[in-house]
Design a protein around this motif. Sequence first.
Motif, PDB file in Angstrom:
ATOM      1  N   ASN A   1       8.831  -1.032  -8.494  1.00 33.64           N
ATOM      2  CA  ASN A   1      10.227  -0.598  -8.410  1.00 33.64           C
ATOM      3  C   ASN A   1      10.587  -0.008  -7.050  1.00 33.64           C
ATOM      4  O   ASN A   1      11.729   0.380  -6.823  1.00 33.64           O
ATOM      5  CB  ASN A   1      10.533   0.421  -9.511  1.00 33.64           C
ATOM      6  CG  ASN A   1      10.518  -0.208 -10.882  1.00 33.64           C
ATOM      7  OD1 ASN A   1      10.785  -1.407 -11.038  1.00 33.64           O
ATOM      8  ND2 ASN A   1      10.190   0.572 -11.885  1.00 33.64           N
ATOM      9  N   VAL A   2       9.617   0.093  -6.166  1.00 29.95           N
ATOM     10  CA  VAL A   2       9.874   0.588  -4.814  1.00 29.95           C
ATOM     11  C   VAL A   2      10.369  -0.581  -3.972  1.00 29.95           C
ATOM     12  O   VAL A   2       9.721  -1.618  -3.899  1.00 29.95           O
ATOM     13  CB  VAL A   2       8.598   1.192  -4.188  1.00 29.95           C
ATOM     14  CG1 VAL A   2       8.858   1.610  -2.748  1.00 29.95           C
ATOM     15  CG2 VAL A   2       8.110   2.375  -5.011  1.00 29.95           C
ATOM     16  N   LYS A   3      11.531  -0.418  -3.390  1.00 27.46           N
ATOM     17  CA  LYS A   3      12.151  -1.477  -2.578  1.00 27.46           C
ATOM     18  C   LYS A   3      12.206  -1.028  -1.120  1.00 27.46           C
ATOM     19  O   LYS A   3      12.218   0.163  -0.840  1.00 27.46           O
ATOM     20  CB  LYS A   3      13.581  -1.757  -3.075  1.00 27.46           C
ATOM     21  CG  LYS A   3      13.695  -2.067  -4.560  1.00 27.46           C
ATOM     22  CD  LYS A   3      12.984  -3.347  -4.912  1.00 27.46           C
ATOM     23  CE  LYS A   3      13.143  -3.655  -6.388  1.00 27.46           C
ATOM     24  NZ  LYS A   3      11.960  -4.211  -6.987  1.00 27.46           N
TER      25      LYS A   3
ATOM     26  N   LYS B   1       0.835  -1.202   0.000  1.00 29.22           N
ATOM     27  CA  LYS B   1       0.000   0.000   0.000  1.00 29.22           C
ATOM     28  C   LYS B   1       0.872   1.255   0.000  1.00 29.22           C
ATOM     29  O   LYS B   1       0.584   2.221  -0.713  1.00 29.22           O
ATOM     30  CB  LYS B   1      -0.937  -0.019   1.225  1.00 29.22           C
ATOM     31  CG  LYS B   1      -1.904   1.133   1.245  1.00 29.22           C
ATOM     32  CD  LYS B   1      -2.847   1.076   0.068  1.00 29.22           C
ATOM     33  CE  LYS B   1      -3.778   2.259   0.026  1.00 29.22           C
ATOM     34  NZ  LYS B   1      -4.530   2.321  -1.223  1.00 29.22           N
ATOM     35  N   LEU B   2       1.932   1.229   0.779  1.00 34.52           N
ATOM     36  CA  LEU B   2       2.840   2.374   0.815  1.00 34.52           C
ATOM     37  C   LEU B   2       3.488   2.584  -0.556  1.00 34.52           C
ATOM     38  O   LEU B   2       3.600   3.719  -1.022  1.00 34.52           O
ATOM     39  CB  LEU B   2       3.901   2.185   1.894  1.00 34.52           C
ATOM     40  CG  LEU B   2       4.887   3.341   2.078  1.00 34.52           C
ATOM     41  CD1 LEU B   2       4.163   4.652   2.366  1.00 34.52           C
ATOM     42  CD2 LEU B   2       5.861   3.021   3.197  1.00 34.52           C
ATOM     43  N   ALA B   3       3.866   1.514  -1.220  1.00 33.33           N
ATOM     44  CA  ALA B   3       4.465   1.623  -2.556  1.00 33.33           C
ATOM     45  C   ALA B   3       3.481   2.252  -3.537  1.00 33.33           C
ATOM     46  O   ALA B   3       3.865   3.076  -4.372  1.00 33.33           O
ATOM     47  CB  ALA B   3       4.921   0.250  -3.048  1.00 33.33           C
ATOM     48  N   GLU B   4       2.207   1.894  -3.430  1.00 37.26           N
ATOM     49  CA  GLU B   4       1.183   2.497  -4.291  1.00 37.26           C
ATOM     50  C   GLU B   4       1.082   3.993  -4.029  1.00 37.26           C
ATOM     51  O   GLU B   4       1.006   4.796  -4.958  1.00 37.26           O
ATOM     52  CB  GLU B   4      -0.185   1.870  -4.012  1.00 37.26           C
ATOM     53  CG  GLU B   4      -0.419   0.541  -4.656  1.00 37.26           C
ATOM     54  CD  GLU B   4      -1.817   0.031  -4.315  1.00 37.26           C
ATOM     55  OE1 GLU B   4      -2.778   0.837  -4.297  1.00 37.26           O
ATOM     56  OE2 GLU B   4      -1.930  -1.176  -4.050  1.00 37.26           O
ATOM     57  N   ILE B   5       1.062   4.365  -2.754  1.00 37.11           N
ATOM     58  CA  ILE B   5       0.955   5.781  -2.394  1.00 37.11           C
ATOM     59  C   ILE B   5       2.181   6.546  -2.882  1.00 37.11           C
ATOM     60  O   ILE B   5       2.060   7.646  -3.425  1.00 37.11           O
ATOM     61  CB  ILE B   5       0.746   5.930  -0.867  1.00 37.11           C
ATOM     62  CG1 ILE B   5      -0.637   5.383  -0.490  1.00 37.11           C
ATOM     63  CG2 ILE B   5       0.901   7.385  -0.428  1.00 37.11           C
ATOM     64  CD1 ILE B   5      -0.898   5.273   0.991  1.00 37.11           C
ATOM     65  N   ILE B   6       3.358   5.970  -2.723  1.00 40.25           N
ATOM     66  CA  ILE B   6       4.596   6.603  -3.202  1.00 40.25           C
ATOM     67  C   ILE B   6       4.502   6.897  -4.689  1.00 40.25           C
ATOM     68  O   ILE B   6       4.882   7.967  -5.156  1.00 40.25           O
ATOM     69  CB  ILE B   6       5.814   5.711  -2.876  1.00 40.25           C
ATOM     70  CG1 ILE B   6       6.094   5.746  -1.371  1.00 40.25           C
ATOM     71  CG2 ILE B   6       7.048   6.138  -3.682  1.00 40.25           C
ATOM     72  CD1 ILE B   6       7.095   4.706  -0.905  1.00 40.25           C
ATOM     73  N   SER B   7       3.960   5.957  -5.460  1.00 40.22           N
ATOM     74  CA  SER B   7       3.884   6.135  -6.917  1.00 40.22           C
ATOM     75  C   SER B   7       2.941   7.259  -7.317  1.00 40.22           C
ATOM     76  O   SER B   7       2.990   7.739  -8.451  1.00 40.22           O
ATOM     77  CB  SER B   7       3.491   4.825  -7.601  1.00 40.22           C
ATOM     78  OG  SER B   7       2.144   4.505  -7.328  1.00 40.22           O
TER      79      SER B   7
END
Length: 75
Positions: A19-21, A4-10
């Motif tokens: 691509n978020v690690k 979910k955090l990776a989605e928000i970052i994008s």
Amino acid sequence: MFEKLAEIISNYVEVEPSNVKPESRFMEDLRFTSFDFMSMLGELEDEFDVEINQQEAAQIRTVQEAVDYLEKISA
């Protein structure tokens, strides 16, 4: 929570969630500006129904640190 955090970052920077690690650094690797980061914190507060301490948030450098912090305050 990481996904979910990776989605928000994008939503804030030009990066695919895949691509978020965990070790990605917000400023250096993901090219966040201070404004992007603060805006994202506001969204995280709404999304996870938490209160983020600005001084503690200022110490967050990587995505994994953000996940750890969110898990700690939402427990």
